[in-house]
Design a protein around this motif. Structure first.
Motif: not given
Ligand SMILES: Nc1ncnc2c1ncn2[C@@H]1O[C@H](COP(=O)(O)OP(=O)(O)OP(=O)(O)O)[C@@H](O)[C@H]1O
Length: 700
Positions: A536-539, A544-548
């Motif tokens: 969550h913190n990186i996103r 909109e970023a995917s897990h990858e």
């Protein structure tokens, strides 16, 4: 609200999010959350008493002209003007109350929402129906009593034949009145809840738009409390506006009218004077009591401030064994709350008793007049019962009116802070004709910029510097010389007092704030993390970023391997303000976040200071490769000169002005301030190397 005694230091900044139950809580706080004791926060504030992590200052010769002697600083205010007990006259208070009611009436009759207006209309219809039914009840009661006044044995009648239909009507009107009232409550519930949601959201939105300086001086614990109380007050205020004040007045008028019409002037006089005495007593006593409520609110805010502040700074409390001191502070705040609350309760007892005495005296007088009427044959027993019923029925709305007035004042007080918050002006905002920033190359230019957080202490003085497009730049200089301030000004956390800042030739005050802030990526000294998962913190850098993409960003920030070793991987919770992961991990999460945001202008404010040399070097080479991918302008604020010596341009700042600038080699050759700093640091490193070599030998 909510939100208390903030020193500017990061550690003393409580997080709004602490009071998570409230709709206004979480996100705000975390943005301003703080980190371990040894670093500054996103705004450059270091915890009190912590020594600078570098000793550069001592090495700086003070050759630059000194600024004019600053006026002695006024002591920092310890109370939040928004939360402290406001000193206002009754007139001002009434004005403020009316303003709030006016504002709230917009939620009752929103121009753009037919559904809400229909609900309010229906509720009012149901209310009038309930009131009309209610005044019928004593009439039926009177008729039943009067019809009982016969000799049943002689007439051969039964209760059913004599008064059956009236008894049924009596029951039906009572049931009808109650049903109308309950349906009305159900219909109106969504109006009140919608208003609460709207007000809460707009206050929250406004809070997020408010300037950094506002947030730095706010007292979070007290602020959240005030918002909490304020939003609770909304429902009461709306309900009482629609259902209590006007309808109760209507009911009182109906009853007075019936009494006058049916029984004459004497009854009307008693009823009228009772109303007047009751209302006057209630208003006067309530106005007198209001100050106790205000004191209680202010004390409540203070207690919340103290509690939130010490909970946020739990580590500091523990490091210095100050638990007792903190409990003492909290207890002191609670003591004033206790005192004020006792006054609230005792004055309430006085109010209730006074109201009751006035009302019971009136009831007694009416009963006497009624009984005299029966004795003289002018009235029937049914009339006596009806008078009793009507007057008694009046006691309900009257009592209500008394308590409604009381509660209304209380709700208005509670809502005042909420509405005052909405009135706080945003100093840094878009101009009317602001166009989005048009980024071409990414050149940043400060032209004759003068700025100080306070007028009596300039930080940047007529500063002129250019950060060339697409280059890697470093800003270095002694602690407190204004390096982070440059970033805050560019990000428009504050506006300059003189001069201007240009990005690709556009004055940043003329472009849209959002487009400007979108173009800038910041890795602050202390990473504000949300109490959520690592993912969550990186996103947070790009929702909109995917897990990858998140994983890829973490890899590039050299934190993926570390995350993979955690039992919960990317699902690991980072704790309040990220306290459950290390400082170096936090910094790398911050870098991953900015990598995901992918902005053309990048600022690294001591972004790798918590890393060991090996990880730092590896990360810096990764950052270099990211910078090369696209042509980005990047600025590194650093104290460890070894991390920036390869920059295209190094700007040395001293006392808010550029002391010198050039490449590393040029600055060394110039033998000025930079060269001195470099030598000082190199000597330090050499000493350390020697020490470790020696200790290695002796241990062998
Ligand atoms: N919000 C604020 N209100 C008042 N003064 C402030 C505020 N923020 C920073 N300052 C003061 O402004 C000065 C410059 O702060 P700034 O953070 O830019 O310094 P810096 O050069 O980045 O320092 P460091 O190297 O320690 O990070 C400092 O003396 C600081 O105390």
């Amino acid at each position: 609200m909510l939100r208390q005694h903030f020193a500017r230091s990061a550690c003393s900044r409580p997080a709004l999010g602490t009071l998570r139950s409230h709709p206004l809580a979480a996100p705000v706080t975390r943005v301003f959350a703080t980190g371990p004791l040894h670093r500054k926060d996103a705004h450059g504030h270091r915890p009190h008493g912590h020594p600078p992590k570098h000793a550069v200052k001592t090495a700086v010769p003070h050759t630059v002209p000194q600024v004019k002697a600053a006026k002695p600083a006024t002591p920092a205010k310890r109370t939040d003007p928004l939360l402290a007990e406001p000193v206002v006259t009754n007139k001002e208070q009434r004005k403020a109350d009316w303003a709030i009611m006016k504002e709230m009436s917009r939620y009752l009759w929103p121009k753009d929402n037919l559904g809400t207006r229909m609900r309010v209309g229906l509720s009012v219809g149901l209310l009038i129906g309930a009131k009309l039914l209610n005044v019928q009840v004593p009439f039926y009661f009177k008729s039943i009593v009067d019809s009982m006044n016969i000799d049943f044995a002689a007439m051969g009648g039964t209760a059913w034949t004599v008064a059956g239909s009236m008894i049924l009507c009596y029951g039906a009107t009572r049931v009808g009145a109650t049903l109308f009232q309950e349906v009305r409550n159900a219909v109106f519930a969504s109006v009140a809840q919608k208003a609460i949601r709207k007000v809460a959201c707009s206050v929250y939105e406004h809070l997020l738009r408010l300037d950094l300086s506002f947030h730095l001086t706010r007292q979070t614990g007290g602020l959240t409390r005030a918002i909490d109380r304020g939003t609770k007050g909304i429902s009461f205020l709306l309900t009482s506006m629609v259902f209590h004040v006007l309808p109760t007045a209507l009911e009182i008028m109906l009853v007075c009218g019936i009494l006058t019409y049916q029984y004459g002037f004497k009854f009307a006089l008693v009823t009228g004077s009772t109303m007047a005495a009751y209302t006057a007593f209630t208003i006067l006593t309530t106005s007198w009591r209001t100050k106790f409520r205000k004191q209680a609110n202010a004390a409540d805010n203070r207690a919340a401030t103290v509690a939130v502040d010490s909970l946020i700074n739990y580590e500091a409390v523990k490091y210095f064994n100050n638990e007792k001191y903190e409990v003492g502070r909290y207890d002191k705040a609670l003591q004033s709350y206790e005192r004020a609350s006792i006054k609230v309760a005792t004055s309430l007892a006085l109010l209730n008793s006074g109201q009751n005495i006035i009302f019971s005296s009136a009831l007694t007088a009416m009963m006497y007049f009624g009984a005299s009427g029966v004795a003289s044959g002018q009235l029937t027993v049914g009339d006596l019962v009806m008078i009793n019923q009507l007057v008694f029925q009046l006691s309900v709305p009257l009592n209500f009116l008394g308590s409604v007035y009381r509660e209304l004042r209380q709700s208005l007080l509670d809502m005042e802070t909420l509405f005052n918050l909405q009135k706080v002006n945003v100093a840094v905002k878009d101009k009317k004709d602001a166009k989005p920033l048009l980024l071409t190359a990414g050149e940043i230019r400060f032209e004759n910029v003068t700025f100080g957080y306070r007028p009596d202490r300039p930080i940047l003085k007529n500063l002129t510097l250019t950060i060339p497009a697409g280059k890697k730049i470093a800003i270095v200089g002694p602690s407190g010389c204004g390096k982070s301030t440059i970033l805050r000004l560019l990000f428009r956390f504050y506006d300059v007092q003189e001069g201007r800042i240009l990005v690709d030739g556009q004055d940043i005050r003329d472009v849209g704030l959002e487009s400007l802030q979108k173009a800038i990526g910041v890795v602050p000294q202390d990473t504000p993390l949300f109490n959520d998962t690592i993912e969550h913190n990186i996103r947070y850098g790009n929702q909109e970023a995917s897990h990858e993409q998140v994983v890829e960003a973490a890899k590039r920030a050299r934190v993926h391997d570390t995350i993979s070793q955690f039992p919960d991987g990317y699902g690991t919770m980072v704790g309040e303000r990220g306290m459950m992961i290390s400082g170096g991990e936090k910094q790398r999460l911050a870098i991953s976040r900015v990598i995901l945001k992918d902005p053309p202008l990048l600022f690294f404010d001591e972004a790798t200071s918590a890393l060991d040399t090996y990880t730092e070097q590896a990360l810096l080479s990764h950052i270099n490769s990211i910078l090369k991918e696209k042509s980005r302008t990047s600025v590194f604020i650093a104290h460890r000169l070894r991390t920036i010596y390869d920059c295209d341009l190094i700007i040395v700042l001293r006392e808010g002005q550029v002391a010198e600038s050039g490449t590393h080699q040029e600055l060394i050759d110039r033998a000025g301030l930079y060269s001195e700093l470099w030598s000082a640091q190199e000597t330090q490193f050499a000493d350390k190397d020697e020490e470790s070599a020696l200790s290695g030998e002796s241990s062998r």
